[in-house]
Design an enzyme around this catalytic site. Structure first.
Site, PDB file in Angstrom:
ATOM      1  N   GLU A  53       0.825  -1.211   0.000  1.00 19.42           N
ATOM      2  CA  GLU A  53       0.000   0.000   0.000  1.00 19.42           C
ATOM      3  C   GLU A  53       0.859   1.261   0.000  1.00 19.42           C
ATOM      4  OE1 GLU A  53      -3.116   0.542  -0.464  1.00 19.42           O
ATOM      5  OE2 GLU A  53      -3.682  -1.566  -0.592  1.00 19.42           O
ATOM      6  N   TYR A 136      -6.615   6.609   4.516  1.00 18.49           N
ATOM      7  CA  TYR A 136      -6.789   5.595   3.468  1.00 18.49           C
ATOM      8  C   TYR A 136      -5.972   4.343   3.762  1.00 18.49           C
ATOM      9  CZ  TYR A 136      -5.822   2.778  -0.518  1.00 18.49           C
ATOM     10  OH  TYR A 136      -5.648   1.670  -1.325  1.00 18.49           O
ATOM     11  N   ASP A 154      -9.527   4.170  -2.957  1.00 14.22           N
ATOM     12  CA  ASP A 154      -8.347   4.642  -3.685  1.00 14.22           C
ATOM     13  C   ASP A 154      -8.810   5.203  -5.023  1.00 14.22           C
ATOM     14  OD1 ASP A 154      -8.960   2.454  -5.250  1.00 14.22           O
ATOM     15  OD2 ASP A 154      -6.938   1.598  -5.209  1.00 14.22           O
TER      16      ASP A 154
END
Length: 355
Positions: A53, A136, A154
């Site tokens: 990520e 996020y 995203d």
């Protein structure tokens, strides 16, 4: 652990359809545990999920895939990464851009190793307390690694959801509505698989240009697919031209062929990275000699351009031989050009010297 079985009626039509599609079409990625393996009880590794990520922020899957494998080869666990010298981590990150991510990555690994016994927190709130993990990233790790019912948004998810509901509000004002709509279709079970199903749909079918609506499993639910131009979603504000900044970089060589490099300040662009000494990067170049490491006759070697997220840089590169008796500042080091792990913009500047 097997997933909880739920009646289709307990899932929204979109989540039910997408999970079925994902079971048959999930991308094979080195950081991912696929749906078949998940159902057999294979659990995702939070370290791999977190690392992927961070790497994927502002970077494509195609770029990250080989770098991810190399990174894991050097540091197979979060404890290995925590023990690594930070300069080695920064060097391994060279070319991926946004170097604050690498600094935060190392700080986060050290926090997990020292404060959490090498174990990742398994909630959004716990993850957000770690360096470099924002809203996020916390949601993505919590959902994908721990199956927490966290709505993950995203760029791919943002595009899918804005088209699904034909959200006409331009970005970034639309982000709140997109988040609300995403939460409406999010299932309580298989949260990680659902997050990845949306990501895969956006990457392979609901593409930015020429979306393949005829192949989309949720096209019947999608308002934009019935519009003349579904690719107009998400609605974006008028594109602004990137401003230009200018600067000078100085390449000073010694008699052994080493080049003088400086460590950039910890905060700011390319923070903590090695690079050529030079001027500030400003809209107008005021005094090119201001950043020179010594007074000498500098010869112009060339000019490079490099595009950052928010501006375009034009950098003049000068070279010279160190004068007799020159003593380098303590903040600088001599290093062979081909051995220095430099960020892309500095690597471009050094490459000019060989022309």
């Amino acid at each position: 652990m097997a997933f909880e079985t739920r009646d289709d009626a307990k899932l929204s039509p979109v989540s039910n359809t997408l999970l079925r599609w994902y079971d048959q079409n999930a991308r094979v990625l080195p950081w991912r545990v696929g749906p078949d393996a998940r159902k057999r009880g294979v659990k995702p590794d939070p370290y791999r999920v977190w690392l992927s990520e961070i790497m994927l922020q502002q970077t494509t899957v195609a770029t990250v895939r080989p770098r991810f494998d190399l990174f894991l080869g050097q540091w197979p666990s979060v404890s290995d990464l925590a023990d690594a010298p930070r300069d080695d981590v920064l060097a391994a990150w060279a070319g991926l851009g946004y170097y604050a991510r690498a600094r935060n990555l190392h700080a986060c690994a050290q926090a997990i190793a020292s404060e959490h016994d090498g174990i990742f927190p398994d909630t959004e709130d716990g993850l957000r307390e770690l360096p470099g993990i924002g809203a996020y990233t916390a949601a993505a790790i919590a959902a994908i690694a721990f199956d927490r019912p966290c709505a993950v948004v995203d760029g791919n998810v943002e595009r899918v959801v804005s088209r699904l509901f034909a959200i006409d509000t331009p970005l970034p004002l639309a982000k709140k509505e997109i988040g609300t709509r995403t939460a409406e279709i999010w299932p309580d079970a298989r949260s990680g698989d659902f997050a990845q199903s949306l990501m895969d749909l956006g990457a392979t079918i609901c593409r930015p240009r020429a979306p393949a609506c005829n192949a989309c499993p949720i096209t019947d639910n999608c308002k934009a697919s019935k519009a003349p131009s579904p690719e107009r979603y998400p609605v974006k504000p008028p594109k602004r031209k990137k401003p230009i900044r200018r600067g000078v970089a100085f390449a000073l060589f010694n008699g052994r062929g080493d080049i003088l490099l400086e460590r950039r300040p910890e905060k700011g662009l390319l923070g903590g990275m090695l690079g050529l000494p030079g001027t500030r990067w400003e809209p107008t170049l005021m005094n090119k000699e201001a950043g020179a490491p010594t007074t000498v006759d500098w010869a112009q070697a060339g000019k490079i351009t490099h595009v950052f997220t928010h501006f375009r840089l034009e950098l003049d590169v000068y070279r010279a031989r160190a004068p007799k008796g020159f003593r380098k500042p303590s903040t600088m080091v001599w290093m062979k050009p081909d051995e220095a792990k430099l960020p892309t913009v500095m690597r471009k500047a050094v490459e000019v010297l060989a022309l």
